[in-house]
Scaffold this active site. Structure first.
Site, PDB file in Angstrom:
ATOM      1  N   LYS A 120      94.354 123.248 -24.638  1.00 40.83           N
ATOM      2  CA  LYS A 120      96.020 124.414 -24.255  1.00 40.83           C
ATOM      3  C   LYS A 120      97.085 123.256 -24.924  1.00 40.83           C
ATOM      4  CE  LYS A 120      93.837 123.312 -19.833  1.00 40.83           C
ATOM      5  NZ  LYS A 120      93.973 122.625 -18.331  1.00 40.83           N
TER       6      LYS A 120
ATOM      7  N   GLN B 289      95.214 116.816 -16.231  1.00 36.59           N
ATOM      8  CA  GLN B 289      94.210 117.540 -16.589  1.00 36.59           C
ATOM      9  C   GLN B 289      93.037 117.050 -15.922  1.00 36.59           C
ATOM     10  OE1 GLN B 289      92.856 120.311 -18.245  1.00 36.59           O
ATOM     11  NE2 GLN B 289      91.318 119.585 -17.826  1.00 36.59           N
TER      12      GLN B 289
ATOM     13  N   ASP C 222     100.370 125.102 -13.219  1.00 29.90           N
ATOM     14  CA  ASP C 222      98.254 124.744 -12.538  1.00 29.90           C
ATOM     15  C   ASP C 222      98.709 125.553 -10.717  1.00 29.90           C
ATOM     16  OD1 ASP C 222      96.777 124.164 -14.407  1.00 29.90           O
ATOM     17  OD2 ASP C 222      96.582 122.371 -13.845  1.00 29.90           O
TER      18      ASP C 222
END
Ligand code: NAP
Length: 280
Positions: free
Chosen positions: A49, A93, A116
């Protein structure tokens, strides 16, 4: 023989568009990335990422915290990012170490920075068809279906898996596009009965070899979301690719299918957030 859906090439195009738009903004978009502990897979994902951000002209602010970080400290960090004007998106994460409550962390992220698309507010907006962000993996699948001009209206879509991250939002997005959607999961009896009917089959289970040739209809579109490891440690999906490819009309490889698209959709969500913040 099926058309192989090239997620890698498509993702490169999406990222190039994001980079071009990001370059035209007053300020570089910013992503705060939080990694708690040292799960090897999570480290690889986070590094990927960060590379994508660099490629797209997005600044990344990374915070690596020890596995024993407390819930209070993690929430305090998220709140700090909520207030930081350089940060357009916040990504924590997952999975988190067991003592931490992931749902509480997600709910603490400001919805306008929830790139997200895991926050209940954004999930709700997505389900009613008025999204701010789209969840990255299902959005990547939709982007691939559109890029290959695969019609969805009235078609039988079967989604395997009902997780909050993949299966449920995938079913919601296909429903919003007028697919007729069935969701299967670990309690489904005789799953092959459903998969054999599918015009579009999306597998997000995480079991190597789950989908055999006999479970797929001739001419079906087969999207393999899973990222498993085979007995040699190689990355593979749920679908027995060699057996299914001759029957399908379109198929995604693993690797090189859904994975790169998921990452590209994250970049697109960060750009969306940055544009909203800079318009304020
Ligand atoms: P998850 O939370 O473990 O969910 C798996 C789902 O599969 C659950 O709904 C489970 O049912 C169902 N399931 C388990 N065994 C089954 C069986 N034998 N038959 C039918 N359904 C079964 O996993 P996830 O986070 O959704 O991820 C799924 C897969 O996608 C994993 O391989 C993951 O690595 C991969 N993934 C890939 C990407 C990408 O970018 N390519 C992104 C995210 C995830 P129950 O609900 O009944 O337990």
């Amino acid at each position: 023989m099926a058309v192989r859906i090239d997620g890698k090439a498509l993702a490169a195009k999406v990222k190039a568009r994001v980079a071009a738009e990001a370059a035209g903004l007053r300020r570089r978009p910013g992503l705060a990335v939080v990694l708690v502990g040292d799960d090897p897979a999570s480290k690889v994902y986070v590094a990927g990422k960060e590379r994508d951000c660099a490629e797209c002209g997005i600044e990344s602010f990374s915070h690596r915290l020890p596995a024993e970080t407390s819930q209070a400290d993690l929430l305090a960090l998220v709140r700090r990012f909520n207030e930081d004007d350089r940060v357009d998106g916040i990504l924590v994460q997952l999975p988190l170490p067991e003592h931490l409550n992931g749902e509480a962390v997600i709910s603490t992220i400001a919805p306008d920075k929830d790139v997200d698309c895991f926050h209940p507010f954004n999930v709700g907006r997505m389900v009613i068809g008025d999204p701010v962000f789209l969840p990255c993996t299902p959005a990547g699948v939709m982007e691939m279906l559109d890029a290959y001009e695969i019609p969805l209206r009235g078609r039988r879509c079967v989604v395997l898996g009902r997780s909050n991250i993949v299966g449920k939002p995938m079913a919601a997005l296909l429903t919003l596009r007028d697919g007729t959607v069935t969701v299967c999961h670990s309690r489904t009896e005789d799953m092959a009965r459903y998969t054999r009917e599918a015009d579009i089959l999306v597998s997000a289970v995480g079991r190597t070899g789950l989908i055999t040739g006999g479970m797929v209809k001739e001419g079906a579109v087969v999207i393999d979301v899973a990222m498993n490891r085979d007995e040699h440690g190689r990355l593979c999906g749920d679908v027995d690719f060699a057996a299914v490819e001759p029957k399908a009309s379109h198929i995604t490889p693993v690797p090189g299918g859904v994975g790169p698209m998921t990452r590209a959709m994250l970049m697109r969500n960060i750009l969306t957030a940055a544009k909203c913040h800079q318009a304020q």
